[in-house]
Scaffold this active site. Structure first.
Site, PDB file in Angstrom:
ATOM      1  CG  HIS A  41       7.407  -5.518 -14.485  1.00 57.81           C
ATOM      2  ND1 HIS A  41       6.481  -4.461 -13.974  1.00 57.81           N
ATOM      3  CD2 HIS A  41       6.598  -6.721 -13.608  1.00 57.81           C
ATOM      4  CE1 HIS A  41       5.443  -4.737 -13.001  1.00 57.81           C
ATOM      5  NE2 HIS A  41       5.620  -6.268 -12.744  1.00 57.81           N
ATOM      6  CB  CYS A  98      12.721   2.382  -7.433  1.00 55.87           C
ATOM      7  SG  CYS A  98      13.175   4.417  -8.224  1.00 55.87           S
ATOM      8  CD  GLU A 128       5.866   3.216  -8.687  1.00 60.84           C
ATOM      9  OE1 GLU A 128       5.526   4.205  -8.583  1.00 60.84           O
ATOM     10  OE2 GLU A 128       6.592   2.673  -9.820  1.00 60.84           O
ATOM     11  CB  SER A 218       7.759  -3.095 -18.722  1.00 61.57           C
ATOM     12  OG  SER A 218       8.129  -1.794 -18.406  1.00 61.57           O
ATOM     13  CG  ASN A 220       9.442   1.522 -17.988  1.00 59.71           C
ATOM     14  OD1 ASN A 220      10.029   1.547 -18.871  1.00 59.71           O
ATOM     15  ND2 ASN A 220       9.437   0.764 -16.857  1.00 59.71           N
ATOM     16  CB  SER A 264      12.623  -2.959 -16.444  1.00 63.35           C
ATOM     17  OG  SER A 264      11.487  -2.958 -17.147  1.00 63.35           O
TER      18      SER A 264
END
EC number: 1.17.7.4
Length: 277
Positions: A41, A98, A128, A218, A220, A264
């Site tokens: 992302h 991942c 995900e 993203s 995170n 990312s």
């Protein structure tokens, strides 16, 4: 003079760094190459891949692939059905999921086969989580905050999106324990996420302003922004230096500025943005 303080942990994590390097390497040795959805992302990275000849396609476009094509599976992973479909087509698959996500997929598949109800902490629309749910026949109960609004009387297996907050995980476990008599829980929030969140949160308590760098989509990076914003009112999230340039005046008067970046976000983007401060 302004002091710029960077969080102890920020930027590319292991899985993303590995995937990006591999994706650029693959293009040098293969013919037509595609990523199934954005590799990560971060638009700047996906634009660079596009310039190098690695195109992005959606799952709805899989039918346009040819047998000699190479398909890169994004870091977020895919459902079992999509993976099996690609294998059946005979395309060359480069799986850059991942490793932490692969571990979750395996756990979910194993315990689903044992008859457990799967519970996932995370965003049900995030690729995900969509991918993980696809390894238990899309039967998981998904909660974004850890709240549970249905009774869970079967055996339960609990996992988490890798980029979730620890506080949400603890909330989920507490709520699961209220209704489920038998459950197994795998805290699958990855170490890189934990480290980035903890160091960013601590730094945000000590500075006048906070800069969070990362892609708008993203997960995170958004979590980093939320954690920092709770401690530092002048917290701003940007994708790159170009975006920061348009709002640089927001940092006027800030003597100590903290900087963090999502997993990312490549180093060159971080350095370009910090250079403007």
């Amino acid at each position: 003079m302004r002091e710029i303080i960077r969080a102890e942990y920020s930027g590319f994590c292991f899985g993303v760094d590995r995937a990006v390097k591999e994706a650029f390497t693959v293009r040098k040795t293969k013919g037509r190459t595609f990523t199934l959805g954005p590799l990560i992302h971060n638009k700047d990275v996906t634009d660079k891949l596009e310039d190098s000849g690695v195109s992005t396609i959606s799952e709805g476009e899989i039918g346009r692939l040819e047998k000699d094509d190479t398909v890169i599976i994004r870091t977020h992973g895919v459902t079992r059905a999509v993976y099996d479909g690609l294998k059946a087509m005979g395309v060359d698959i480069i799986d850059l999921t991942c490793p932490y996500v692969i571990n979750i997929q395996k756990k979910v598949s194993e315990y689903h086969d044992k008859g457990y109800q799967i519970v996932i902490l995370g965003d049900g629309n995030h690729p995900e989580v969509v991918g993980i749910n696809g390894w238990c026949d899309n039967s998981a109960y998904i909660t974004p905050t850890g709240e549970v609004d249905i009774p869970l009387k079967r055996k339960v297996c609990v996992v988490s999106q890798t980029t979730e907050k620890q506080r949400n995980w603890l909330n989920l476990i507490m709520n699961i324990a209220k209704t489920s008599k038998e459950f197994v829980a795998f805290n699958t929030i990855c170490k890189a996420t934990e480290e980035r969140q903890k160091s960013a949160e601590e730094l945000s308590k000590e500075v006048d302003a906070m800069l969070v760098i990362g892609g708008k989509s993203s997960s995170n990076t958004k979590k980093l922004y939320e954690l920092c914003r709770a401690n530092c009112e002048k917290t701003y999230m940007v994708e790159n230096a170009q975006e920061l340039a348009g709002m640089i005046n927001n940092f006027d008067g800030a003597v100590r500025v903290g900087v963090t970046a999502g997993a990312s976000t490549p180093e060159w983007i971080i350095k370009e943005a910090v250079g403007l401060l």
